[in-house]
Motif scaffolding. Structure first.
Motif, PDB file in Angstrom:
ATOM      1  N   ASN A 165     -30.153 -12.132   7.986  1.00 16.01           N
ATOM      2  CA  ASN A 165     -31.444 -11.922   8.648  1.00 16.01           C
ATOM      3  C   ASN A 165     -31.613 -12.819   9.871  1.00 16.01           C
ATOM      4  OD1 ASN A 165     -32.104 -10.076   6.625  1.00 16.01           O
ATOM      5  ND2 ASN A 165     -33.047 -11.644   5.344  1.00 16.01           N
ATOM      6  N   ARG A 184     -24.882 -10.567  19.718  1.00 18.61           N
ATOM      7  CA  ARG A 184     -26.042  -9.690  19.911  1.00 18.61           C
ATOM      8  C   ARG A 184     -25.653  -8.213  19.787  1.00 18.61           C
ATOM      9  NH1 ARG A 184     -30.931 -10.764  19.324  1.00 18.61           N
ATOM     10  NH2 ARG A 184     -30.042  -9.693  17.552  1.00 18.61           N
ATOM     11  N   HIS A 187     -24.185  -7.441  16.120  1.00 20.21           N
ATOM     12  CA  HIS A 187     -25.190  -7.545  15.047  1.00 20.21           C
ATOM     13  C   HIS A 187     -26.587  -7.412  15.647  1.00 20.21           C
ATOM     14  CE1 HIS A 187     -22.161  -8.801  12.097  1.00 20.21           C
ATOM     15  NE2 HIS A 187     -21.629  -9.472  13.094  1.00 20.21           N
ATOM     16  N   PRO A 188     -26.927  -6.232  16.136  1.00 18.06           N
ATOM     17  CA  PRO A 188     -28.190  -6.063  16.863  1.00 18.06           C
ATOM     18  C   PRO A 188     -29.439  -6.249  16.008  1.00 18.06           C
ATOM     19  CG  PRO A 188     -27.134  -3.938  16.460  1.00 18.06           C
ATOM     20  CD  PRO A 188     -26.138  -4.988  16.085  1.00 18.06           C
ATOM     21  N   ASP A 189     -29.318  -6.111  14.693  1.00 22.37           N
ATOM     22  CA  ASP A 189     -30.499  -6.210  13.828  1.00 22.37           C
ATOM     23  C   ASP A 189     -30.759  -7.616  13.294  1.00 22.37           C
ATOM     24  OD1 ASP A 189     -30.917  -3.462  14.108  1.00 22.37           O
ATOM     25  OD2 ASP A 189     -29.553  -3.000  12.459  1.00 22.37           O
ATOM     26  N   THR A 190     -29.878  -8.557  13.608  1.00 22.27           N
ATOM     27  CA  THR A 190     -30.036  -9.938  13.149  1.00 22.27           C
ATOM     28  C   THR A 190     -30.862 -10.736  14.150  1.00 22.27           C
ATOM     29  OG1 THR A 190     -27.920  -9.910  11.970  1.00 22.27           O
ATOM     30  CG2 THR A 190     -28.796 -12.065  12.577  1.00 22.27           C
ATOM     31  N   LYS A 191     -31.776 -11.547  13.639  1.00 23.73           N
ATOM     32  CA  LYS A 191     -32.522 -12.458  14.505  1.00 23.73           C
ATOM     33  C   LYS A 191     -31.580 -13.567  14.974  1.00 23.73           C
ATOM     34  CE  LYS A 191     -36.682 -15.353  14.718  1.00 23.73           C
ATOM     35  NZ  LYS A 191     -37.880 -15.826  13.977  1.00 23.73           N
ATOM     36  N   ASP A 209     -33.375 -13.938  20.430  1.00 26.03           N
ATOM     37  CA  ASP A 209     -34.748 -13.836  19.946  1.00 26.03           C
ATOM     38  C   ASP A 209     -35.522 -15.133  20.152  1.00 26.03           C
ATOM     39  OD1 ASP A 209     -34.813 -11.094  18.620  1.00 26.03           O
ATOM     40  OD2 ASP A 209     -33.048 -11.983  17.685  1.00 26.03           O
TER      41      ASP A 209
END
Length: 341
Positions: A165, A184, A187-191, A209
């Motif tokens: 996450n 980035r 793993h585009p969905d990781t903060k 982020d």
């Protein structure tokens, strides 16, 4: 074929040497066009490696980050004029378990034998990966260090658990920036949170982020996994901070190089059940994956162009010295030698 090699013979001193390239061999001859200076090259150039290491390594041609045009291939597999990235890692054996860049028998250009500061370089054909002809050559020049980040991130996918996450990357220099860009997109969905020491450098991580100075971390912030791109004397503080902020059973990836042993708080590593892994250099599969990502996400090249620093036209030893001296004084970015030899 008589070839000219530009070797470092002592700190800050290059000299010309000659060797012969056998055009009847199975090797492919490449003429370098763009060479990128790395911290490792600078340690040799400035003579900051231990004296016994310097004595063992020199004389030696520097540079392990470079691209070039194919000049000759007796088999015709590579055509004259094709643009290729040259792989510095040179294995002499294959192992079903250990990757080529970790085999103790593997040789590495500009660290034990001549790097790419030559008029022409003869390479085994598996040490070449084709590049798009229209790629920005000043960016492509440092594909080798990019492949190191890609290698580490491919290992990240193997070694980390499924909860990704929040991931933190420590280091606001070139390696941290490159690793963050590729993380980035992979793993585009990781903060993604970047931790650094220079506010101006952190401002360039526009795709992250969050960014934080390491002495201004918000209370209660935690991460699932961490990637260290600091190296040197600052490694200890960075790793200590990672251990403090990481959740139990997280993974810490170590990429930064230090000349000296780095103390680690093993008590908390044990208490949290952490995994630590190191990544160094890269192999052919990592170069192929890097070029694949260039083509899949062309905007990556735009981000990487932000760290192209000085570009120095090189046609003499004086120009080589100028490029290395300019690189010493840079704040950030990659110094590129445009090789007009």
């Amino acid at each position: 074929m008589l070839n000219t090699v530009y070797r470092l013979v002592a700190p800050r001193r290059f000299e010309v040497a000659f060797n012969d390239i056998d055009l009847n061999s199975d090797k492919v001859v490449v003429r370098p066009t763009h060479l990128s200076i790395c911290h490792a090259d600078q340690r040799y150039y400035q003579g900051t490696r231990p004296a016994d290491v310097m004595a063992k390594k020199l004389p030696m041609a520097l540079i392990h980050e470079a691209i070039g045009d194919v000049v000759y291939d007796a088999t015709g597999e590579f055509k004259p004029g094709e643009l290729v990235v040259m792989i510095p890692n040179t294995p002499v054996e294959k192992d079903d378990i250990i990757a080529e860049n970790y085999l103790r028998s593997s040789k590495f250009r500009a660290s034990g034998f001549d790097g790419f500061m030559q008029d022409n370089v003869a390479l085994d054909r598996d040490r070449l990966v084709r590049l798009p002809q229209d790629i920005d050559r000043t960016v492509a020049a440092f594909t080798e260090i990019v492949s190191v980040s890609v290698h580490a991130l491919r290992r990240f996918e193997r070694f980390t658990h499924a909860r990704r996450n929040v991931v933190g990357i420590w280091g606001d220099g070139n390696l941290g920036y490159i690793t963050a860009v590729f993380f980035r997109y992979m793993h585009p969905d990781t903060k993604l949170i970047i931790f650094g020491t220079n506010e101006d450098k952190l401002s360039s991580f526009t795709f992250a982020d969050e960014t934080h100075l390491v002495w201004e971390i918000p209370e209660g912030l935690t991460i699932d996994h961490a990637i260290e791109c600091v190296g040197g004397d600052a490694s200890q503080k960075a790793i200590d901070q990672m251990i403090d902020l990481i959740q139990p059973e997280g993974t810490i990836a170590l990429l930064g190089v230090s000349e000296y042993a780095v103390p680690i708080n093993t008590r908390m590593v044990l208490e949290k059940g952490l995994h630590l892994y190191g990544s160094s250099r890269s192999g052919r599969a990592d170069f192929e994956k890097t070029v694949e990502l260039y083509q899949e996400y062309p905007e990556i090249l735009g981000y990487l162009s932000n760290i192209v620093g000085a570009q120095v036209e090189v046609s003499s030893i004086a120009d080589m010295t100028k490029a290395f001296e300019m690189d010493i004084n840079k704040m950030m970015g990659k110094t590129i030698m445009i090789w007009n030899k």
